[in-house]
Design an enzyme around this catalytic site. Structure first.
Site, PDB file in Angstrom:
ATOM      1  N   ASN A  12       0.386  -0.995  -0.450  1.00  0.00           N
ATOM      2  CA  ASN A  12       0.155   0.269  -0.055  1.00  0.00           C
ATOM      3  C   ASN A  12       0.928   1.620  -0.081  1.00  0.00           C
ATOM      4  OD1 ASN A  12      -2.062   2.063   0.398  1.00  0.00           O
ATOM      5  ND2 ASN A  12      -2.228   1.150   2.960  1.00  0.00           N
ATOM      6  N   LYS A  14       0.277   4.112  -0.095  1.00  0.00           N
ATOM      7  CA  LYS A  14      -0.956   4.954  -0.144  1.00  0.00           C
ATOM      8  C   LYS A  14      -0.023   6.628  -1.086  1.00  0.00           C
ATOM      9  CE  LYS A  14      -0.232   3.554   4.767  1.00  0.00           C
ATOM     10  NZ  LYS A  14      -0.655   3.680   6.066  1.00  0.00           N
ATOM     11  N   HIS A  99      -9.566   1.345   4.693  1.00  0.00           N
ATOM     12  CA  HIS A  99      -8.110   1.454   5.664  1.00  0.00           C
ATOM     13  C   HIS A  99      -9.057   2.475   6.777  1.00  0.00           C
ATOM     14  CE1 HIS A  99      -4.451   1.795   6.564  1.00  0.00           C
ATOM     15  NE2 HIS A  99      -3.950   1.562   5.779  1.00  0.00           N
ATOM     16  N   GLU A 101      -6.836   4.418   7.857  1.00  0.00           N
ATOM     17  CA  GLU A 101      -7.112   5.791   7.430  1.00  0.00           C
ATOM     18  C   GLU A 101      -8.332   6.666   6.841  1.00  0.00           C
ATOM     19  OE1 GLU A 101      -3.556   5.077   5.715  1.00  0.00           O
ATOM     20  OE2 GLU A 101      -2.544   5.022   7.173  1.00  0.00           O
ATOM     21  N   GLU A 169      -5.269  -5.220  10.743  1.00  0.00           N
ATOM     22  CA  GLU A 169      -4.541  -4.227  11.307  1.00  0.00           C
ATOM     23  C   GLU A 169      -5.132  -3.691  12.135  1.00  0.00           C
ATOM     24  OE1 GLU A 169      -2.794  -3.118   7.258  1.00  0.00           O
ATOM     25  OE2 GLU A 169      -4.532  -2.003   7.592  1.00  0.00           O
ATOM     26  N   GLY A 175       1.920   2.278  10.865  1.00  0.00           N
ATOM     27  CA  GLY A 175       3.380   3.706  11.335  1.00  0.00           C
ATOM     28  C   GLY A 175       3.499   4.439  12.723  1.00  0.00           C
ATOM     29  N   SER A 214       3.018  -2.161  10.439  1.00  0.00           N
ATOM     30  CA  SER A 214       4.655  -2.530  10.941  1.00  0.00           C
ATOM     31  C   SER A 214       5.345  -3.402  10.190  1.00  0.00           C
ATOM     32  CB  SER A 214       4.746  -1.795  12.216  1.00  0.00           C
ATOM     33  OG  SER A 214       4.180  -0.583  12.736  1.00  0.00           O
TER      34      SER A 214
HETATM   35  P1  PGA Z   1       2.800   0.502   8.157  1.00  0.00           P
HETATM   36  O1  PGA Z   1       0.776   0.497   7.335  1.00  0.00           O
HETATM   37  O2  PGA Z   1       3.015  -0.643   7.409  1.00  0.00           O
HETATM   38  O3  PGA Z   1       3.591   1.885   7.653  1.00  0.00           O
HETATM   39  O4  PGA Z   1       2.618   0.706   9.204  1.00  0.00           O
HETATM   40  C1  PGA Z   1       0.143  -0.227   7.075  1.00  0.00           C
HETATM   41  C2  PGA Z   1      -0.633   0.071   6.115  1.00  0.00           C
HETATM   42  O5  PGA Z   1      -1.362   1.489   7.295  1.00  0.00           O
HETATM   43  O6  PGA Z   1      -1.652  -0.524   5.591  1.00  0.00           O
END
Ligand code: PGA
Length: 252
Positions: A12, A14, A99, A101, A169, A175, A214
């Site tokens: 992803n 983003k 997601h 976010e 997740e 993050g 992560s």
């Molecule tokens: P990250 O994000 O690997 O940077 O923690 C994962 C995600 O949001 O899918």
């Protein structure tokens, strides 16, 4: 015993990457894929602006493309939105929906996610439906109930183990470099499969549940070895070709 499916590794990207740098990143990953034997399925979800160029470079690599979101209407006066058919037109096979976010910054509830997933299925896309609890919810023993409600309300009629992947997740792990313990991951993945088998007949054979939050080249192997983990949804570590290659190797 049925053969275990190859792990699903989803990148992803983003809202990262302009054309030149992103195509350089994919060039590096592509070369390694072509030079090696890869034992996992790779899906890359770049920003919409990169899909067309990516579509030209993926054939022959086995890499599939995905969008990071779509609208639930097939077309019309929805300024700034993108339809599932448009993603399909750009050769996408997948779309990430729900997601955290999107749920938190754009107030997307599970009902909207469900409508988007129905539209995605109608456009022949596979949905990667994200679920996960906040730290507050985990600390207050609400993790399972939160995930259950997200699951049951985000899945449209017609969702099954072939057109849908679940991404677990935990919001507090995205993050942050904070990872749940292996036991916590196993518990939640087992729980997700159990809930879907019990509540949705179309999932009686189970479902692919990938872990996200992560994940990187150093922890990928350990996470992928956990019972019930069908792959990884990778954010930051998918933006670095060495790190992402480490994950692909761990999954192969
Ligand atoms: P990250 O994000 O690997 O940077 O923690 C994962 C995600 O949001 O899918």
């Amino acid at each position: 015993m049925a053969k275990k499916a190859a792990p699903l590794i989803i990148a992803n990207w983003k809202m990262n990457g302009l054309l030149l740098e992103s195509m350089q990143l994919f060039k590096e990953i592509r070369k390694r894929i072509l030079d090696n034997l890869v034992g996992c399925e790779i899906v890359i979800c770049p920003p919409f602006t990169l899909l067309r160029d990516m579509a030209e470079k993926t054939p022959g690599t086995g890499v599939k493309l995905g969008g990071q979101n779509c609208h639930f209407e097939p077309e019309g006066a929805f300024t700034g939105e993108i339809s599932a058919a448009m993603l399909h037109d750009m050769t996408c096979d997948y779309v990430i929906l729900g997601h955290s976010e999107r749920r938190h910054h754009f107030n997307e509830g599970s009902e909207v996610v469900r409508k988007k997933a129905a539209a995605a299925h109608a456009a022949s896309l596979k949905c990667i439906i994200c679920v996960g609890e906040t730290l507050f919810e985990r600390d207050n023993h609400l993790a399972e109930e939160t995930v259950k409600q997200q699951l049951l309300h985000s899945l449209p009629d017609g969702a099954d183990d072939k057109n849908t992947v679940i991404a677990y997740e935990p919001v507090w792990s995205i993050g942050t470099n904070k990872i749940p313990t292996c036991e916590q991951i196993e518990e939640m993945h087992t729980y997700i499969t159990r809930i879907l088998k019990a509540e949705k007949p179309t999932f009686k054979n189970g479902v692919c549940v990938v872990y996200g939050g992560s994940a990187n080249g150093s922890n990928a192997k350990e996470i992928l070895n956990i019972e019930g983990v069908g792959g990884l949804l990778v954010g930051r570590a998918s933006l670095d070709s060495n790190e992402f290659w480490g994950i692909i190797e761990a999954a192969s």
